[in-house]
Write a protein that holds these residues in place. Structure first.
Motif, PDB file in Angstrom:
ATOM      1  N   GLY A   1      -5.476  -6.992 -10.877  1.00  0.00           N
ATOM      2  CA  GLY A   1      -4.977  -5.792 -10.374  1.00  0.00           C
ATOM      3  C   GLY A   1      -4.078  -5.893  -8.989  1.00  0.00           C
ATOM      4  O   GLY A   1      -3.328  -4.777  -8.612  1.00  0.00           O
ATOM      5  N   TYR A   2      -4.101  -6.950  -8.684  1.00  0.00           N
ATOM      6  CA  TYR A   2      -3.081  -7.307  -7.365  1.00  0.00           C
ATOM      7  C   TYR A   2      -1.562  -7.382  -7.807  1.00  0.00           C
ATOM      8  O   TYR A   2      -1.169  -7.853  -8.942  1.00  0.00           O
ATOM      9  CB  TYR A   2      -3.324  -8.582  -6.701  1.00  0.00           C
ATOM     10  N   ARG A   3      -0.807  -6.701  -7.026  1.00  0.00           N
ATOM     11  CA  ARG A   3       0.737  -6.634  -7.336  1.00  0.00           C
ATOM     12  C   ARG A   3       1.424  -8.045  -6.526  1.00  0.00           C
ATOM     13  O   ARG A   3       1.165  -8.154  -5.302  1.00  0.00           O
ATOM     14  CB  ARG A   3       1.154  -5.316  -6.748  1.00  0.00           C
ATOM     15  N   MET A   4       2.059  -8.719  -7.170  1.00  0.00           N
ATOM     16  CA  MET A   4       2.453  -9.768  -6.737  1.00  0.00           C
ATOM     17  C   MET A   4       3.997 -10.188  -7.192  1.00  0.00           C
ATOM     18  O   MET A   4       4.440  -9.594  -8.515  1.00  0.00           O
ATOM     19  CB  MET A   4       1.684 -11.063  -7.437  1.00  0.00           C
ATOM     20  N   PRO A   5       4.776 -10.668  -6.495  1.00  0.00           N
ATOM     21  CA  PRO A   5       6.296 -10.707  -6.729  1.00  0.00           C
ATOM     22  C   PRO A   5       6.571 -12.009  -7.650  1.00  0.00           C
ATOM     23  O   PRO A   5       7.700 -12.129  -7.766  1.00  0.00           O
ATOM     24  CB  PRO A   5       6.656 -11.142  -5.396  1.00  0.00           C
ATOM     25  N   ILE A   6       5.699 -12.831  -8.140  1.00  0.00           N
ATOM     26  CA  ILE A   6       5.865 -14.028  -9.012  1.00  0.00           C
ATOM     27  C   ILE A   6       4.919 -13.939 -10.059  1.00  0.00           C
ATOM     28  O   ILE A   6       3.694 -13.276  -9.818  1.00  0.00           O
ATOM     29  CB  ILE A   6       5.759 -15.056  -8.147  1.00  0.00           C
TER      30      ILE A   6
ATOM     31  N   ASP B   1       0.006 -14.407   3.079  1.00  0.00           N
ATOM     32  CA  ASP B   1      -1.207 -13.670   2.656  1.00  0.00           C
ATOM     33  C   ASP B   1      -0.992 -12.984   1.143  1.00  0.00           C
ATOM     34  O   ASP B   1      -0.823 -11.870   1.394  1.00  0.00           O
ATOM     35  CB  ASP B   1      -1.226 -12.621   3.797  1.00  0.00           C
ATOM     36  N   PRO B   2      -0.999 -13.605   0.138  1.00  0.00           N
ATOM     37  CA  PRO B   2      -0.753 -13.132  -1.252  1.00  0.00           C
ATOM     38  C   PRO B   2      -1.671 -12.019  -1.457  1.00  0.00           C
ATOM     39  O   PRO B   2      -1.038 -11.073  -2.192  1.00  0.00           O
ATOM     40  CB  PRO B   2      -1.030 -14.240  -2.135  1.00  0.00           C
ATOM     41  N   PHE B   3      -2.793 -11.802  -1.201  1.00  0.00           N
ATOM     42  CA  PHE B   3      -3.616 -10.804  -1.514  1.00  0.00           C
ATOM     43  C   PHE B   3      -3.691  -9.402  -0.707  1.00  0.00           C
ATOM     44  O   PHE B   3      -4.350  -8.461  -1.096  1.00  0.00           O
ATOM     45  CB  PHE B   3      -5.328 -11.459  -1.760  1.00  0.00           C
ATOM     46  N   GLY B   4      -2.949  -9.788   0.471  1.00  0.00           N
ATOM     47  CA  GLY B   4      -2.863  -8.268   1.454  1.00  0.00           C
ATOM     48  C   GLY B   4      -1.326  -8.080   1.085  1.00  0.00           C
ATOM     49  O   GLY B   4      -1.014  -7.217   1.712  1.00  0.00           O
ATOM     50  N   TRP B   5      -0.515  -8.986   0.663  1.00  0.00           N
ATOM     51  CA  TRP B   5       1.029  -8.555   0.500  1.00  0.00           C
ATOM     52  C   TRP B   5       1.327  -7.301  -0.172  1.00  0.00           C
ATOM     53  O   TRP B   5       2.056  -6.438   0.546  1.00  0.00           O
ATOM     54  CB  TRP B   5       1.499  -9.797  -0.378  1.00  0.00           C
ATOM     55  N   GLY B   6       0.775  -6.934  -1.284  1.00  0.00           N
ATOM     56  CA  GLY B   6       0.973  -5.604  -2.121  1.00  0.00           C
ATOM     57  C   GLY B   6       0.936  -4.599  -0.943  1.00  0.00           C
ATOM     58  O   GLY B   6       1.623  -3.707  -0.684  1.00  0.00           O
TER      59      GLY B   6
ATOM     60  N   PHE C   1       2.721  -1.617  -2.451  1.00  0.00           N
ATOM     61  CA  PHE C   1       2.217  -1.783  -3.692  1.00  0.00           C
ATOM     62  C   PHE C   1       0.617  -2.029  -3.815  1.00  0.00           C
ATOM     63  O   PHE C   1       0.374  -3.444  -3.919  1.00  0.00           O
ATOM     64  CB  PHE C   1       2.766  -3.140  -4.325  1.00  0.00           C
ATOM     65  N   PRO C   2      -0.130  -0.884  -3.880  1.00  0.00           N
ATOM     66  CA  PRO C   2      -1.564  -1.112  -3.696  1.00  0.00           C
ATOM     67  C   PRO C   2      -1.851  -1.793  -4.946  1.00  0.00           C
ATOM     68  O   PRO C   2      -1.455  -1.798  -5.966  1.00  0.00           O
ATOM     69  CB  PRO C   2      -2.037   0.207  -3.548  1.00  0.00           C
ATOM     70  N   LYS C   3      -3.234  -2.120  -4.860  1.00  0.00           N
ATOM     71  CA  LYS C   3      -3.908  -2.952  -6.054  1.00  0.00           C
ATOM     72  C   LYS C   3      -4.053  -1.712  -7.177  1.00  0.00           C
ATOM     73  O   LYS C   3      -4.662  -0.733  -6.711  1.00  0.00           O
ATOM     74  CB  LYS C   3      -5.134  -3.718  -5.479  1.00  0.00           C
ATOM     75  N   LYS C   4      -4.160  -2.352  -8.179  1.00  0.00           N
ATOM     76  CA  LYS C   4      -4.455  -1.431  -9.155  1.00  0.00           C
ATOM     77  C   LYS C   4      -5.860  -1.531  -9.999  1.00  0.00           C
ATOM     78  O   LYS C   4      -6.058  -2.743  -9.986  1.00  0.00           O
ATOM     79  CB  LYS C   4      -3.357  -1.279 -10.553  1.00  0.00           C
ATOM     80  N   GLY C   5      -6.439  -0.302 -10.385  1.00  0.00           N
ATOM     81  CA  GLY C   5      -7.844  -0.764 -10.962  1.00  0.00           C
ATOM     82  C   GLY C   5      -8.815  -0.889  -9.922  1.00  0.00           C
ATOM     83  O   GLY C   5      -8.932  -0.854  -8.581  1.00  0.00           O
TER      84      GLY C   5
END
Length: 230
Positions: free
Chosen positions: A38-43, A216-221, A226-230
Motif C-alpha cells: 500500500g506504500y507509494r514508492m517512486p521505484i 526514509d522509504p516508508f515515510g517518503w510518500g 502520496f499517502p499509503k493506500k489501504g
C-alpha cells in the motif's frame, strides 16, 4: 577485477542500462507506484524481466562469477532463493560446475516437508554455500533463506544479489545472523539513479527525489503528498 567495488563499477552501470531497457526497473518520482503493502514508492523492480534475454542472463552470470573470484569464495553449492533467485543460481552453478539447490520461503506441508530442494542427503554436511538473490529490500526474506541454509548444516558467508535498494534496515537485518553472512549486490541504488539521470530517464529534480526516498522509504510518500493506500 581487484575489488568488489571494481566489479560493481564495471558491471553495475551496464546492468542499470539493461534494467531500464527491459523495464526490470521503473522510476517514476512524480507519479509513484503503489506497492503490495500500500506504500507509494517512486521505484518498481521486476528482475524477472532479465530472463527474457539470453545475453542479459549471461551477463549477470559473468558478473556473479567475477564477484565469487574477487571475494575469494570457495562455494561447494550454489543456492537460489525461490523463485526469482533460481534461474541465476542455475546459470552460475552451471558455469562453475557446482551442485545447485534452492530455498523455499517455508517448508512444504506434505511429504518430507523440506524447505531446501536439490540435496541428495538431508543436509549440506558443513560445506560452503553461496546464496543467490535477485533483490535485497529490507533483507527479511534473504535472511530467512540464509537461516534455512544454516539450519541444514551449511555455511553461508555471503549472499549475492543482482540489485539492492541499500536500505539501512537490510544491513541491520543481516547483522543479526550468526555466523556472519555479508550481502553484496552487483547493482547498487545510487548507481542506478546516476545512470538514469545521465541517460535522461529522470530529471535532476527526479534524481534528488529518488535520493531522498532511499533515506526514509516508508515515510517518503506521506512527505511528498502520496499517502499509503489501504
Amino acid at each position: 577485477m581487484r575489488t568488489l567495488e571494481d566489479i560493481q563499477k564495471h558491471y553495475g552501470r551496464e546492468l542499470a542500462r539493461r534494467a531500464m531497457e527491459l523495464e526490470a526497473v521503473r522510476l517514476s518520482p512524480e507519479e509513484p507506484f503503489t506497492w503490495a503493502s500500500g506504500y507509494r514508492m517512486p521505484i518498481y523492480n521486476d528482475n524477472r524481466r532479465f530472463l527474457a534475454e539470453a545475453s542479459a542472463r549471461a551477463y549477470i552470470c559473468e558478473a556473479f562469477a567475477a564477484a565469487v573470484e574477487t571475494l575469494g569464495l570457495h562455494p561447494r553449492n550454489i543456492a537460489g532463493t525461490a523463485t526469482a533467485g533460481i534461474p541465476h543460481a542455475t546459470t552460475l552453478a552451471d558455469k562453475l560446475g557446482l551442485p545447485l539447490s534452492y530455498v523455499r520461503s517455508q517448508g512444504k506441508d506434505h511429504g518430507m516437508k523440506q524447505q531446501i530442494e536439490g540435496l541428495t542427503r538431508p543436509t549440506y554436511e558443513g560445506v560452503e554455500v553461496l546464496l543467490i538473490e535477485d533483490l535485497i529490500s529490507t533483507g527479511g526474506s534473504s535472511v530467512a533463506a540464509v537461516n534455512a541454509i544454516l539450519a541444514a548444516d551449511g555455511r553461508c558467508p555471503v549472499c549475492l544479489a543482482i540489485f539492492s535498494y541499500g536500505f539501512p534496515a537490510s544491513q541491520e537485518t543481516f547483522s543479526q545472523i550468526r555466523p556472519v553472512c555479508t550481502p553484496y549486490s552487483l547493482l547498487e541504488y545510487d548507481t542506478l539513479v546516476d545512470v538514469a539521470h545521465e541517460a535522461g530517464y529522470v530529471s535532476e529534480d527526479g534524481a534528488r527525489i529518488l535520493a531522498d526516498w532511499r533515506i526514509d522509504p516508508f515515510g517518503w510518500g506521506e512527505r511528498h503528498g502520496f499517502p499509503k493506500k489501504g
